[in-house]
Write a protein that holds these residues in place. Structure first.
Motif, short mmCIF file in Angstrom:
data_model
loop_
_atom_site.label_atom_id
_atom_site.label_comp_id
_atom_site.label_asym_id
_atom_site.label_seq_id
_atom_site.Cartn_x
_atom_site.Cartn_y
_atom_site.Cartn_z
N SER A 57 -26.85 -19.00 18.56
CA SER A 57 -27.73 -18.56 19.65
C SER A 57 -27.10 -17.36 20.36
CB SER A 57 -27.94 -19.69 20.66
OG SER A 57 -26.75 -19.88 21.40
N ASP A 58 -27.94 -16.60 21.09
CA ASP A 58 -27.45 -15.45 21.85
C ASP A 58 -26.30 -15.86 22.78
OD1 ASP A 58 -29.41 -14.02 20.68
OD2 ASP A 58 -30.36 -13.34 22.54
N ASP A 59 -26.54 -16.96 23.51
CA ASP A 59 -25.55 -17.41 24.50
C ASP A 59 -24.24 -17.78 23.83
OD1 ASP A 59 -27.31 -16.99 26.47
OD2 ASP A 59 -27.79 -19.11 26.84
N ALA A 60 -24.35 -18.53 22.71
CA ALA A 60 -23.13 -18.97 22.02
C ALA A 60 -22.36 -17.78 21.47
CB ALA A 60 -23.49 -19.93 20.89
N PHE A 61 -23.09 -16.78 20.93
CA PHE A 61 -22.41 -15.62 20.36
C PHE A 61 -21.70 -14.84 21.46
CE2 PHE A 61 -22.28 -11.18 18.84
CZ PHE A 61 -21.60 -11.38 17.65
N GLU A 62 -22.41 -14.63 22.59
CA GLU A 62 -21.82 -13.85 23.68
C GLU A 62 -20.61 -14.60 24.26
OE1 GLU A 62 -22.41 -10.78 24.06
OE2 GLU A 62 -21.07 -10.59 25.79
N LYS A 63 -20.73 -15.93 24.35
CA LYS A 63 -19.61 -16.74 24.85
C LYS A 63 -18.39 -16.56 23.93
CE LYS A 63 -18.74 -21.47 26.34
NZ LYS A 63 -19.25 -22.83 26.34
#
Ligand code: NDP
Length: 289
Positions: free
Chosen positions: A216-222
């Motif tokens: 997910s976007d959030d997981a990748f950015e994290k």
């Protein structure tokens, strides 16, 4: 005179824009295609997604490059017919082939979330098929034209190829390691005919790679932010940009600058590949406490 004037390049990979980071989230392939076109090359861009290819073409045209300098071919790079079309249409349209950049590639996450040796064996086949086999077969098909042009191949590998272990992306790392050995052996085979083969090995680069591996976007950015803030991951403190990788690829494709580099896989990773477990911590602080 621009450094790639009169040259024709194929860049594989369909150049996506994701994760809501408008200015810098293009894929490595898109950055390469734009750089080559700005430096005078005629460029064939290819991937499976026509919308993204068209976006790339428009970005190139916005840089003041004539539309007829860009050829879009929508195809799956693992398909033999698709590869034939890629080579044949490039030759029909531009008349020659000087540079092949084998950039398309990705890892495959197990549908059931398994990692390490438990990851589904079908993911091994998919990984090898895309990251290794398609590059071998495309090289075979491009060879004749690259020999005529005394051309260059630049492959895109990954830090996941080792020598460190990569259990979360076990098959992706294996496929890229096989690619590195192909780079070395193909380089020695083809330099007899005047064709150079080299490779780049990126560490973390802010692209659509997360989306490709179904993160997910959030997981990748994290993940990116965690790696940027920890010197054990990235000593220079920031993820790479697609343009960083494109600049190294252009250097390796430019015979005037890099003619004596043959069969090398060059790390471009902010120092990540130099870190040993011991260096991941401030040992002097540990000793003081
Ligand atoms: P992207 O996901 O943005 O680019 C990968 C490209 O490969 C996509 O554009 C995708 O296009 C294309 N691709 C995948 N499967 C196929 C297929 N079967 N046929 C045609 N095209 C295909 O990520 P990156 O720009 O980051 O990746 C570029 C290269 O860099 C890859 O080889 C990757 O392994 C390597 N790399 C990336 C790193 C990173 O941190 N970003 C680190 C190390 C290496 P589409 O799906 O639209 O067809």
């Amino acid at each position: 005179m621009l450094r790639f004037s009169g040259k024709v390049a194929i860049v594989t990979g369909s150049f996506r824009t994701v994760h809501g980071i408008e200015s810098s989230s293009n894929g490595i392939g898109r950055a390469i295609a734009i750089l080559f076109a700005r430096e005078g090359a005629k460029v064939t861009i290819t991937g499976r997604n026509i919308k993204r290819l068209e976006e790339t073409k428009q970005m190139i045209v916005k840089n003041g490059i004539p539309e007829e300098h860009v050829l879009e071919i929508v195809t799956d790079i693992t398909s033999g017919e698709g590869q034939n079309e890629l080579i044949n249409l490039t030759i029909q349209t531009f008349g020659r082939l000087d540079i092949l950049v084998n950039n398309a590639g990705t890892g495959f996450l197990d549908a059931e979330g398994k990692t390490g040796v438990d990851q589904n064996i079908s993911d091994l086949d998919k990984s090898i098929n895309l990251n290794t086999r398609s590059i071998v077969t495309l090289t075979q098909k491009a060879k004749k034209y690259l020999i005529e042009a005394k051309g260059e191949i630049v492959n895109v590998s990954s830090k996941a190829a080792g020598p460190q272990a990569s259990p979360d992306f076990i098959y992706y790392g294996m496929a890229k390691a096989a690619l590195d050995q192909f780079t070395r052996s193909a380089a020695i085979d083809l330099i007899r005919h005047g064709v150079r083969v080299n490779s780049v090995s990126p560490g973390l680069v802010r692209t659509g790679f997360g989306e490709t591996i179904e993160m997910s976007d959030d997981a990748f950015e994290k993940m990116v932010q965690s790696m940027e803030s920890n010197k054990a991951y990235i000593p220079c403190g920031k993820a790479g940009q697609p343009e960083d990788i494109a600049n190294l690829i252009a250097f390796l494709a430019d015979r005037k600058l890099s003619s004596y580099i043959i069969g090398q896989t060059i790390a471009i990773d902010g120092g990540s590949s130099l870190i040993m477990g011991m260096q991941a911590f401030d040992m002097m602080d540990v000793l003081k406490s």
